[in-house]
Write a protein that holds these residues in place. Sequence first.
Motif, mmCIF file in Angstrom:
data_model
loop_
_atom_site.group_PDB
_atom_site.id
_atom_site.type_symbol
_atom_site.label_atom_id
_atom_site.label_comp_id
_atom_site.label_asym_id
_atom_site.label_seq_id
_atom_site.Cartn_x
_atom_site.Cartn_y
_atom_site.Cartn_z
ATOM 1 N N ILE A 1 0.851 -1.178 0.000
ATOM 2 C CA ILE A 1 0.000 0.000 0.000
ATOM 3 C C ILE A 1 0.895 1.238 0.000
ATOM 4 O O ILE A 1 2.086 1.154 0.320
ATOM 5 C CB ILE A 1 -0.966 0.045 1.208
ATOM 6 N N ASN A 2 0.323 2.370 -0.368
ATOM 7 C CA ASN A 2 1.049 3.639 -0.373
ATOM 8 C C ASN A 2 0.423 4.597 0.618
ATOM 9 O O ASN A 2 -0.773 4.520 0.905
ATOM 10 C CB ASN A 2 1.012 4.304 -1.759
ATOM 11 N N CYS A 3 1.206 5.525 1.119
ATOM 12 C CA CYS A 3 0.674 6.632 1.905
ATOM 13 C C CYS A 3 1.483 7.879 1.564
ATOM 14 O O CYS A 3 2.614 7.794 1.096
ATOM 15 C CB CYS A 3 0.699 6.346 3.403
ATOM 16 N N THR A 4 0.880 9.040 1.780
ATOM 17 C CA THR A 4 1.528 10.310 1.463
ATOM 18 C C THR A 4 1.582 11.175 2.716
ATOM 19 O O THR A 4 0.592 11.281 3.450
ATOM 20 C CB THR A 4 0.750 11.053 0.357
ATOM 21 N N VAL A 5 2.742 11.780 2.971
ATOM 22 C CA VAL A 5 2.910 12.679 4.114
ATOM 23 C C VAL A 5 3.459 14.011 3.623
ATOM 24 O O VAL A 5 4.023 14.104 2.535
ATOM 25 C CB VAL A 5 3.858 12.079 5.181
ATOM 26 N N SER A 6 3.286 15.038 4.423
ATOM 27 C CA SER A 6 3.813 16.357 4.070
ATOM 28 C C SER A 6 5.319 16.389 4.278
ATOM 29 O O SER A 6 5.904 15.504 4.921
ATOM 30 C CB SER A 6 3.145 17.436 4.924
ATOM 31 N N PHE A 7 5.958 17.417 3.745
ATOM 32 C CA PHE A 7 7.406 17.577 3.907
ATOM 33 C C PHE A 7 7.750 17.705 5.394
ATOM 34 O O PHE A 7 8.714 17.110 5.872
ATOM 35 C CB PHE A 7 7.876 18.814 3.140
ATOM 36 N N LYS A 8 6.937 18.468 6.120
ATOM 37 C CA LYS A 8 7.184 18.652 7.564
ATOM 38 C C LYS A 8 7.032 17.323 8.303
ATOM 39 O O LYS A 8 7.814 17.019 9.209
ATOM 40 C CB LYS A 8 6.224 19.680 8.143
ATOM 41 N N ASP A 9 6.018 16.527 7.923
ATOM 42 C CA ASP A 9 5.830 15.230 8.572
ATOM 43 C C ASP A 9 7.044 14.326 8.366
ATOM 44 O O ASP A 9 7.401 13.548 9.255
ATOM 45 C CB ASP A 9 4.580 14.535 8.025
ATOM 46 N N LYS B 1 5.452 10.993 11.850
ATOM 47 C CA LYS B 1 3.996 11.048 11.948
ATOM 48 C C LYS B 1 3.421 9.656 12.170
ATOM 49 O O LYS B 1 3.963 8.663 11.679
ATOM 50 C CB LYS B 1 3.391 11.649 10.670
ATOM 51 N N GLN B 2 2.321 9.606 12.917
ATOM 52 C CA GLN B 2 1.576 8.375 13.118
ATOM 53 C C GLN B 2 0.346 8.393 12.224
ATOM 54 O O GLN B 2 -0.422 9.347 12.245
ATOM 55 C CB GLN B 2 1.148 8.238 14.587
ATOM 56 N N LEU B 3 0.171 7.358 11.416
ATOM 57 C CA LEU B 3 -0.984 7.248 10.531
ATOM 58 C C LEU B 3 -1.718 5.943 10.806
ATOM 59 O O LEU B 3 -1.162 5.017 11.384
ATOM 60 C CB LEU B 3 -0.549 7.268 9.061
ATOM 61 N N GLU B 4 -2.973 5.909 10.384
ATOM 62 C CA GLU B 4 -3.742 4.669 10.467
ATOM 63 C C GLU B 4 -4.337 4.382 9.103
ATOM 64 O O GLU B 4 -4.961 5.253 8.495
ATOM 65 C CB GLU B 4 -4.853 4.781 11.514
ATOM 66 N N ALA B 5 -4.129 3.189 8.605
ATOM 67 C CA ALA B 5 -4.627 2.820 7.285
ATOM 68 C C ALA B 5 -5.483 1.570 7.384
ATOM 69 O O ALA B 5 -5.172 0.647 8.135
ATOM 70 C CB ALA B 5 -3.458 2.577 6.331
ATOM 71 N N GLY C 1 12.863 11.799 9.230
ATOM 72 C CA GLY C 1 13.976 11.621 8.304
ATOM 73 C C GLY C 1 13.681 10.673 7.166
ATOM 74 O O GLY C 1 14.568 10.405 6.346
ATOM 75 N N ILE C 2 12.454 10.160 7.063
ATOM 76 C CA ILE C 2 12.128 9.225 5.996
ATOM 77 C C ILE C 2 12.269 9.907 4.637
ATOM 78 O O ILE C 2 11.980 11.092 4.491
ATOM 79 C CB ILE C 2 10.707 8.646 6.176
ATOM 80 N N THR C 3 12.714 9.179 3.634
ATOM 81 C CA THR C 3 12.905 9.741 2.302
ATOM 82 C C THR C 3 11.744 9.365 1.390
ATOM 83 O O THR C 3 11.032 8.384 1.640
ATOM 84 C CB THR C 3 14.220 9.244 1.677
ATOM 85 N N ASN C 4 11.563 10.139 0.337
ATOM 86 C CA ASN C 4 10.482 9.904 -0.607
ATOM 87 C C ASN C 4 10.654 8.540 -1.292
ATOM 88 O O ASN C 4 11.720 8.221 -1.804
ATOM 89 C CB ASN C 4 10.471 11.010 -1.663
ATOM 90 N N GLY C 5 9.593 7.719 -1.271
ATOM 91 C CA GLY C 5 9.650 6.409 -1.895
ATOM 92 C C GLY C 5 10.184 5.301 -1.010
ATOM 93 O O GLY C 5 10.272 4.149 -1.444
ATOM 94 N N GLN C 6 10.531 5.616 0.236
ATOM 95 C CA GLN C 6 11.058 4.594 1.145
ATOM 96 C C GLN C 6 9.929 3.641 1.572
ATOM 97 O O GLN C 6 8.778 4.046 1.729
ATOM 98 C CB GLN C 6 11.683 5.258 2.370
ATOM 99 N N THR C 7 10.261 2.379 1.786
ATOM 100 C CA THR C 7 9.273 1.363 2.141
ATOM 101 C C THR C 7 9.452 0.898 3.580
ATOM 102 O O THR C 7 10.570 0.629 4.021
ATOM 103 C CB THR C 7 9.373 0.157 1.192
ATOM 104 N N ILE C 8 8.329 0.823 4.299
ATOM 105 C CA ILE C 8 8.315 0.298 5.669
ATOM 106 C C ILE C 8 7.654 -1.074 5.633
ATOM 107 O O ILE C 8 6.584 -1.238 5.055
ATOM 108 C CB ILE C 8 7.538 1.228 6.614
ATOM 109 N N VAL D 1 6.130 5.111 1.297
ATOM 110 C CA VAL D 1 5.801 6.468 1.749
ATOM 111 C C VAL D 1 6.252 7.482 0.709
ATOM 112 O O VAL D 1 7.423 7.499 0.312
ATOM 113 C CB VAL D 1 6.468 6.779 3.108
ATOM 114 N N PHE D 2 5.332 8.332 0.277
ATOM 115 C CA PHE D 2 5.640 9.412 -0.650
ATOM 116 C C PHE D 2 5.569 10.740 0.100
ATOM 117 O O PHE D 2 4.637 10.972 0.881
ATOM 118 C CB PHE D 2 4.684 9.410 -1.841
ATOM 119 N N VAL D 3 6.577 11.576 -0.120
ATOM 120 C CA VAL D 3 6.672 12.864 0.583
ATOM 121 C C VAL D 3 6.288 13.991 -0.374
ATOM 122 O O VAL D 3 6.847 14.104 -1.468
ATOM 123 C CB VAL D 3 8.098 13.095 1.125
ATOM 124 N N GLU D 4 5.344 14.823 0.045
ATOM 125 C CA GLU D 4 4.922 15.952 -0.777
ATOM 126 C C GLU D 4 6.028 17.003 -0.844
ATOM 127 O O GLU D 4 6.821 17.155 0.083
ATOM 128 C CB GLU D 4 3.653 16.587 -0.203
#
Length: 280
Positions: free
Chosen positions: A109-117, A122-126, A145-152, A174-177
């Motif tokens: 699955i994918n999720c998107t967070v803001s640059f500040k997040d 950030k804690q998310l629920e999916a 410190g997570i980078t754009n496109g990194q996988t958890i 995780v995709f970073v805006e």
Amino acid sequence: MNYYETLGVNEGADQDEIKKAYKKLAMKHHPDRGGDEKTFQSISQAYDTLGDAAKRQQYDHERLNRPFIHVRSGFNDINDLFGQAFGFGGGNQWDPFQGRVRKNRDLNINCTVSFKDSFVGKQLEASYILPSGKKQTVAINVPSGITNGQTIRYAGLGDDSDPRLQRGDLNVTVFVETDPLYQRQGDNIMFQLQVTVFEAMMGCNKKIQSLDGSKLDLKIRPGTQHGSEFLCRGRGFNNSTNGRLGDLIVKLNVLIPEVTDIILVDRLLKLQNEMNHPSK
């Protein structure tokens, strides 16, 4: 449907080319971004086959009506997986010694967070529907410190269709805006500070807001040039590998006003002449 034509690649394309083509098309045609759902599904279907070396080999043989011999060694790296936004992908884990599937499929699955997040975490629920039809909810811990496109990776939260097998894993990409003020360069943060030409000429004091919420005082000396950079150490991203902090780099952007008034232009020319030839 020709999967190669769907992804816009030739039949000799390597796996990296196929992956890049898929990512580009998926971002363009994703329904959450205003794209067509059918087109997105076709793209995902094509990548599900061509993105897996074994499936691609079988697909190529079937297209050419050739006999197929399944040969596969090793397992896919989860960091290479790229799925639909809150959709599914991945495949069963194959045991080459036992000749059978040893666990259910991994899901993506994918999720998107803001640059500040991405800076503070950030804690998310999916919530997502498993192939078995059950609803699954997961708490996603996006680290600072997570980078754009990194996988958890979350072990045991994937497919559970076959109760005889171990559950698959869940991979969250995780995709970073982007941000209009801040840009990331490695572990450093670039910040564009706009000042007027007069502030740059005469000097001024500016307050800079860091992503952690604190404010920094920046003193700009008289005559500071456009493009000058100021270094704020330890105000950048946290590097999870070595524990070091990047820096905040403030770049000066001097705004040049557009002057069209003839009288004002004449006064500025006189001022320029006085500056170039100061009286002794």
